[in-house]
Design a protein around this motif. Structure first.
Motif, PDB file in Angstrom:
ATOM      1  N   LYS A 175      95.159 -15.682  45.471  1.00 60.33           N
ATOM      2  CA  LYS A 175      95.009 -14.982  44.193  1.00 60.33           C
ATOM      3  C   LYS A 175      94.397 -13.593  44.389  1.00 60.33           C
ATOM      4  N   SER A 176      93.667 -13.407  45.488  1.00 57.89           N
ATOM      5  CA  SER A 176      93.122 -12.083  45.802  1.00 57.89           C
ATOM      6  C   SER A 176      94.049 -11.306  46.738  1.00 57.89           C
ATOM      7  N   SER A 196      89.520  -4.578  34.241  1.00 57.06           N
ATOM      8  CA  SER A 196      89.350  -5.626  35.252  1.00 57.06           C
ATOM      9  C   SER A 196      88.208  -6.566  34.913  1.00 57.06           C
ATOM     10  N   GLY A 207      89.221  -9.819  31.634  1.00 56.66           N
ATOM     11  CA  GLY A 207      89.896 -11.114  31.677  1.00 56.66           C
ATOM     12  C   GLY A 207      90.601 -11.339  32.998  1.00 56.66           C
ATOM     13  N   ARG A 208      91.037 -12.575  33.217  1.00 55.98           N
ATOM     14  CA  ARG A 208      91.661 -12.976  34.475  1.00 55.98           C
ATOM     15  C   ARG A 208      92.985 -12.245  34.703  1.00 55.98           C
ATOM     16  N   GLN A 226      92.622  -9.040  36.415  1.00 57.51           N
ATOM     17  CA  GLN A 226      92.190  -9.164  37.797  1.00 57.51           C
ATOM     18  C   GLN A 226      93.358  -9.522  38.712  1.00 57.51           C
ATOM     19  N   LEU A 227      94.280 -10.345  38.188  1.00 54.36           N
ATOM     20  CA  LEU A 227      95.446 -10.743  38.971  1.00 54.36           C
ATOM     21  C   LEU A 227      96.469  -9.615  39.074  1.00 54.36           C
TER      22      LEU A 227
END
Length: 529
Positions: free
Chosen positions: A6-7, A191, A194-195, A198-199
């Protein structure tokens, strides 16, 4: 490795967009086929990324080798040059087997930080003309003197004149400013919301917006011409795609110039890789330590394969590595995925890639450059004192006004000079016992390590010892005493008799008055001499 997908996946996308124009531009600056830069990027990502022990390092064609490659291709021809690339890779494998990876650790921290900062400044300076859609020179040309005979300063002056006169490409400038705004907003505000933010990374959004801008502004005053877009080779079919590969001409394997070029590539590529490894390890938030000998083996394997299929030489490169770190890459999976992105994109979607504005990629690299050359870094290095500040600044100026390796060499030279100066100053401590007591007693304490660098300082102090005095020479803390210093002490013992100077040699077992021979005394103490 996959638990950090995911990173690593978003980071690999950013690295892909940074690497794509650099692969093409370095190939162009090297006088090589454009496809050779993409081959090197693919091999650097997939092959070197898989074999490397670095968690966040990214490899590919390096701008630092462009001048060497250009000269070699001009004199040897491309197919013959590829033989030298294969030889260079084989020599790097030998370097790894001989465990020469430790060389990178002999460079001072101030020089490494200067290298990072200098590269950050170069990135920003080189991207300014692209940001405003004015420069058609190859992307990735990091030399102060450029292929077209111009230099960094003249290009910046041209950009400034164009800005003042309003002679900029409006479309490129508009989408560059929009992209820069997206990147700053995404990093500093969205960033944290929320998720999803970030994705999905800001650079990907900027690139998508850039493509849409190009499509919807066709025919308008904001229209972008092909000169302002990425230029990936577009094959007509599978056979045409295979036709882009070149293969080495091993018939020239016996020529001396091929081996000289191969050794030069191996030496410069290894040094550049080891310096980048040191730099990326410092940038790594998790402070992982890359096994340098394994890195040389990985780079050597990559260069052998790249040379066999028509690619440029490969090194670990700080621009892509720092983009990977700053985008949240956690493991080497991000480097590997970016290699697969390069491979699939040049096969499946080259026309889509050719819609990406160069000014959008310039905005992405602006952010990368700023993070490498933050003003806070200058402030920190200045606060550490001149011994850190001077080699730091010399390295930066050398990189900006010459090239990467010359800048590092200048910084290292200044660092060595500073070490010699401090060694000269700190070889001994000499003082008179009691400032107000004129009893002629002087004490000289030698440092833990005293080498021939300290000859001048010690000889000067001994010559200043006045007649009719007592010199206490303390060597209790000394663990290494160079033979040159022992000879100076031996000579001084004869002069001392003429000047009526009494010598007390204080050592770990006691003291000796006027030793007959310093040479014989230290021969019996191997821990010192």
């Amino acid at each position: 490795m996959f638990k950090n997908l995911k990173s690593d996946l978003p980071a690999s996308i950013v690295v892909f967009f940074v690497a794509l124009p650099l692969c093409l531009g370095i190939a162009l600056a090297s006088g090589a086929p454009l496809f050779s830069g993409l081959i090197a990027g693919i091999v650097g990502g997939i092959v070197v990324g898989s074999l490397s022990g670095s968690s966040i390092g990214v490899s590919g064609p390096a701008a630092g080798l462009a001048a060497i490659v250009l000269a070699a291709i001009t004199s040897l021809g491309y197919e013959n040059f590829l033989v030298a690339v294969v030889i260079g890779g084989a020599i790097q494998l030998l370097f790894g087997v001989l465990r020469l990876g430790i060389i990178g650790y002999f460079f001072p921290s101030s020089v490494i930080k200067g290298m990072l900062t200098g590269i950050g400044i170069i990135i920003i300076l080189k991207e300014i003309p692209y940001f405003f859609g004015m420069d058609k020179d190859p992307q990735g040309d990091f030399a102060f003197l450029q292929v077209d005979g111009k230099n960094t300063i003249t290009e910046l002056l041209n950009a400034l004149n164009a800005l003042i006169s309003g002679n900029v490409n409006v479309g490129a400038t508009v989408i560059a400013l929009v992209s820069l705004g997206i990147l700053i907003l995404w990093a500093n505000v969205l960033s944290k919301k929320g998720r999803f933010f970030q994705l999905v990374q800001g650079p990907l959004v900027a690139v998508i917006v850039g493509i849409l801008f190009y499509v919807f502004t066709k025919g308008s005053t904001l229209n972008l011409s092909a000169d302002h877009l990425v230029a990936v080779p577009v094959p007509d079919g599978f056979n045409d795609f295979l036709g882009q590969f070149s293969f080495p001409n091993f018939a020239v394997l016996g020529k001396v110039e091929i081996w000289v070029t191969g050794f030069t590539i191996a030496l410069v590529a290894s040094l550049e890789t080891l310096l980048c490894v040191e730099a990326t390890d410092k940038l790594d938030p998790h402070k992982n330590v890359t096994p340098t000998n394994r890195e040389l083996l990985a780079q050597g394997t990559g260069n052998v394969i790249s040379g066999l299929i028509g690619g440029l030489p490969i090194t670990q490169v700080i621009v892509r590595s720092s983009a990977n770190i700053q985008s949240g890459g956690q493991t080497k999976l991000s480097a590997i995925i970016h290699g697969f992105f390069l491979l699939t994109s040049v096969i499946l979607i080259p026309r889509l890639l050719n819609m990406i504005p160069l000014s959008v990629l310039a905005a992405v690299l602006f952010i990368v450059g700023y993070k490498l050359a933050k003003p806070s870094t200058f402030k920190q290095m200045f606060s550490l004192g001149w011994k850190q500040w001077l080699p730091f600044m010399v390295t930066i100026l050398g990189i900006v006004f010459s090239d990467l390796l010359k800048g590092i060499g200048l910084g290292l030279a200044v660092g060595i000079i500073i070490i010699l100066i401090k060694s000269y100053q700190n070889s001994h401590f000499l003082h008179k016992e009691g400032e107000d007591i004129d009893d002629g007693k002087i004490k000289m304490t030698l440092a833990e390590e005293v080498t021939f660098f300290n000859k001048g300082a010690i000889l000067k102090e001994l010559d200043r010892v006045p007649h009719d005095s007592l010199l206490e020479l303390d060597v209790r803390k000394t663990r290494y005493l160079d033979n040159d210093i022992i000879e100076i002490l031996e000579d001084f013992s004869f002069k001392a008799k003429e000047r009526n100077i009494t010598i007390h040699l204080i050592h770990e077992s006691g003291a000796i008055e006027n030793p007959e021979s310093f040479i014989d005394f230290f021969k019996l103490r191997p821990k010192i001499s």
